[in-house]
Scaffold this motif. Sequence first.
Motif, mmCIF file in Angstrom:
data_model
loop_
_atom_site.group_PDB
_atom_site.id
_atom_site.type_symbol
_atom_site.label_atom_id
_atom_site.label_comp_id
_atom_site.label_asym_id
_atom_site.label_seq_id
_atom_site.Cartn_x
_atom_site.Cartn_y
_atom_site.Cartn_z
ATOM 1 N N VAL A 35 0.851 -1.187 0.000
ATOM 2 C CA VAL A 35 0.000 0.000 0.000
ATOM 3 C C VAL A 35 0.885 1.235 0.000
ATOM 4 C CG1 VAL A 35 -1.710 1.270 1.348
ATOM 5 C CG2 VAL A 35 -1.854 -1.216 1.190
ATOM 6 N N ARG A 36 0.558 2.191 -0.860
ATOM 7 C CA ARG A 36 1.260 3.469 -0.985
ATOM 8 C C ARG A 36 2.750 3.298 -1.304
ATOM 9 N NH1 ARG A 36 -3.032 4.236 1.997
ATOM 10 N NH2 ARG A 36 -4.235 6.131 1.927
ATOM 11 N N SER A 37 3.053 2.300 -2.101
ATOM 12 C CA SER A 37 4.444 2.045 -2.496
ATOM 13 C C SER A 37 4.826 2.765 -3.780
ATOM 14 C CB SER A 37 4.665 0.539 -2.670
ATOM 15 O OG SER A 37 3.826 0.036 -3.702
ATOM 16 N N GLY A 38 3.852 3.397 -4.440
ATOM 17 C CA GLY A 38 4.121 4.096 -5.691
ATOM 18 C C GLY A 38 3.644 3.351 -6.928
ATOM 19 N N GLY B 181 -4.367 2.329 -24.500
ATOM 20 C CA GLY B 181 -3.520 1.972 -23.369
ATOM 21 C C GLY B 181 -4.436 1.820 -22.169
ATOM 22 N N ILE B 182 -4.359 0.704 -21.504
ATOM 23 C CA ILE B 182 -5.288 0.412 -20.408
ATOM 24 C C ILE B 182 -4.499 0.279 -19.115
ATOM 25 C CG2 ILE B 182 -6.971 -1.252 -19.513
ATOM 26 C CD1 ILE B 182 -7.294 -2.066 -22.557
ATOM 27 N N LEU B 183 -4.993 0.941 -18.082
ATOM 28 C CA LEU B 183 -4.432 0.813 -16.739
ATOM 29 C C LEU B 183 -5.561 0.350 -15.837
ATOM 30 C CD1 LEU B 183 -2.300 3.493 -14.883
ATOM 31 C CD2 LEU B 183 -3.677 1.770 -13.769
ATOM 32 N N TRP B 184 -5.436 -0.848 -15.298
ATOM 33 C CA TRP B 184 -6.455 -1.383 -14.389
ATOM 34 C C TRP B 184 -5.930 -1.321 -12.963
ATOM 35 C CZ3 TRP B 184 -7.612 -7.234 -13.585
ATOM 36 C CH2 TRP B 184 -8.671 -7.379 -12.674
ATOM 37 N N ASP B 185 -6.638 -0.618 -12.108
ATOM 38 C CA ASP B 185 -6.244 -0.424 -10.724
ATOM 39 C C ASP B 185 -7.442 -0.726 -9.833
ATOM 40 O OD1 ASP B 185 -4.788 0.312 -8.489
ATOM 41 O OD2 ASP B 185 -4.386 2.354 -9.156
ATOM 42 N N CYS B 186 -7.538 -1.813 -9.136
ATOM 43 C CA CYS B 186 -6.524 -2.839 -9.023
ATOM 44 C C CYS B 186 -7.172 -4.209 -8.806
ATOM 45 C CB CYS B 186 -5.553 -2.523 -7.897
ATOM 46 S SG CYS B 186 -6.155 -2.837 -6.243
ATOM 47 N N VAL B 187 -6.371 -5.237 -8.982
ATOM 48 C CA VAL B 187 -6.839 -6.614 -8.896
ATOM 49 C C VAL B 187 -7.336 -6.953 -7.488
ATOM 50 C CG1 VAL B 187 -6.174 -9.044 -9.121
ATOM 51 C CG2 VAL B 187 -5.320 -7.361 -10.753
ATOM 52 N N THR B 188 -6.616 -6.520 -6.466
ATOM 53 C CA THR B 188 -6.998 -6.890 -5.106
ATOM 54 C C THR B 188 -8.364 -6.328 -4.728
ATOM 55 O OG1 THR B 188 -5.595 -5.084 -4.313
ATOM 56 C CG2 THR B 188 -4.708 -7.314 -4.164
ATOM 57 N N THR B 189 -8.644 -5.102 -5.156
ATOM 58 C CA THR B 189 -9.958 -4.509 -4.882
ATOM 59 C C THR B 189 -11.038 -5.250 -5.657
ATOM 60 O OG1 THR B 189 -8.914 -2.363 -4.518
ATOM 61 C CG2 THR B 189 -11.288 -2.367 -4.940
ATOM 62 N N TRP B 190 -10.765 -5.525 -6.927
ATOM 63 C CA TRP B 190 -11.717 -6.286 -7.749
ATOM 64 C C TRP B 190 -12.027 -7.638 -7.108
ATOM 65 C CZ3 TRP B 190 -10.391 -10.998 -9.946
ATOM 66 C CH2 TRP B 190 -11.336 -11.554 -10.789
ATOM 67 N N LEU B 191 -10.972 -8.342 -6.648
ATOM 68 C CA LEU B 191 -11.187 -9.653 -6.048
ATOM 69 C C LEU B 191 -12.056 -9.548 -4.800
ATOM 70 C CD1 LEU B 191 -10.717 -12.697 -5.951
ATOM 71 C CD2 LEU B 191 -8.594 -12.235 -4.684
ATOM 72 N N SER C 121 -1.770 -4.342 -8.764
ATOM 73 C CA SER C 121 -2.317 -5.132 -7.673
ATOM 74 C C SER C 121 -1.493 -4.895 -6.420
ATOM 75 C CB SER C 121 -2.322 -6.608 -8.029
ATOM 76 O OG SER C 121 -3.116 -7.335 -7.122
ATOM 77 N N ASN C 122 -2.117 -5.073 -5.281
ATOM 78 C CA ASN C 122 -1.412 -4.936 -4.011
ATOM 79 C C ASN C 122 -0.760 -6.247 -3.626
ATOM 80 O OD1 ASN C 122 -2.023 -2.193 -2.992
ATOM 81 N ND2 ASN C 122 -4.115 -2.907 -3.204
ATOM 82 N N GLU C 123 0.427 -6.142 -3.068
ATOM 83 C CA GLU C 123 1.098 -7.323 -2.555
ATOM 84 C C GLU C 123 0.623 -7.538 -1.125
ATOM 85 O OE1 GLU C 123 2.398 -10.557 -2.273
ATOM 86 O OE2 GLU C 123 2.991 -9.662 -4.174
ATOM 87 N N ARG D 24 -2.946 -17.099 -6.376
ATOM 88 C CA ARG D 24 -3.103 -17.836 -7.631
ATOM 89 C C ARG D 24 -3.277 -16.888 -8.819
ATOM 90 N NH1 ARG D 24 -7.438 -22.523 -7.939
ATOM 91 N NH2 ARG D 24 -8.765 -21.221 -9.219
ATOM 92 N N ILE D 25 -4.092 -15.868 -8.643
ATOM 93 C CA ILE D 25 -4.324 -14.897 -9.719
ATOM 94 C C ILE D 25 -3.029 -14.154 -10.051
ATOM 95 C CG2 ILE D 25 -5.508 -12.732 -10.284
ATOM 96 C CD1 ILE D 25 -7.971 -13.923 -8.744
ATOM 97 N N HIS D 26 -2.295 -13.715 -9.038
ATOM 98 C CA HIS D 26 -1.025 -13.033 -9.289
ATOM 99 C C HIS D 26 -0.077 -13.915 -10.090
ATOM 100 C CE1 HIS D 26 -1.064 -9.772 -5.891
ATOM 101 N NE2 HIS D 26 -1.989 -9.569 -6.799
ATOM 102 N N GLN D 27 0.059 -15.173 -9.689
ATOM 103 C CA GLN D 27 0.974 -16.070 -10.401
ATOM 104 C C GLN D 27 0.578 -16.240 -11.859
ATOM 105 O OE1 GLN D 27 2.018 -19.750 -8.376
ATOM 106 N NE2 GLN D 27 1.712 -18.725 -6.403
ATOM 107 N N ARG D 28 -0.697 -16.386 -12.095
ATOM 108 C CA ARG D 28 -1.159 -16.592 -13.479
ATOM 109 C C ARG D 28 -0.988 -15.322 -14.313
ATOM 110 N NH1 ARG D 28 -6.130 -19.876 -15.322
ATOM 111 N NH2 ARG D 28 -5.898 -19.731 -17.580
ATOM 112 N N LEU D 29 -1.277 -14.150 -13.712
ATOM 113 C CA LEU D 29 -1.104 -12.896 -14.445
ATOM 114 C C LEU D 29 0.370 -12.632 -14.747
ATOM 115 C CD1 LEU D 29 -3.735 -10.613 -12.696
ATOM 116 C CD2 LEU D 29 -3.873 -11.624 -14.985
#
Length: 176
Positions: free
Chosen positions: A13-16, A85-95, A129-131, A152-157
């Motif tokens: 979170v807030r890592s830039g 150009g697509i920027l999706w922010d973020c996977v963790t919120t979507w999940l 995505s957030n770690e 699992r999602i992170h690994q596949r992405l």
Amino acid sequence: MVRGKLVFITGGVRSGKSSFAEKYLMNEQAKRNVYVASGVAVDVEMKKRIERHQQDRESYQVEWVTIEQPRHFENILPHIQDGDGILWDCVTTWLANELYEGEMETIEERLYDAIDQLVEKAKVVIIVSNEVLDEPLSQHESVVLYQKWIGRIHQRLVAKADYAFEMEYGLSHQWK
């Protein structure tokens, strides 16, 4: 059209992450800059975070097309044009938004299919995505389930990605 690039960016979170992703996209000089937002302003803190992200994008003095898509990521497909150009922010919120809605295996496969289609159409697709897996596994069943899915999602992405970055202290480390 040539296949676009897929870029995965993670960090705490807030890592830039978002700032790095926005600058990365600006350097791609895509036809349009499309921001896919998964966040929902459910409380004051989230409302402030969303507003800060909006202000940050305004500072680039370029037009952004924003698509609010907290669930059913695949629904953005009709709104994407060749060369975007697509920027999706973020996977963790979507999940978090999707997790309790039903068949996660089906939702997950629809996500990967949508990502594949986007990469065929867009110039670049950047996924943020957030770690959240640096912490020990939780004792709460629902958190353990979330950690399982996001891992699992992170690994596949990352396996699909052309480039993978991790942000820490505003610095990027390229893993792939």
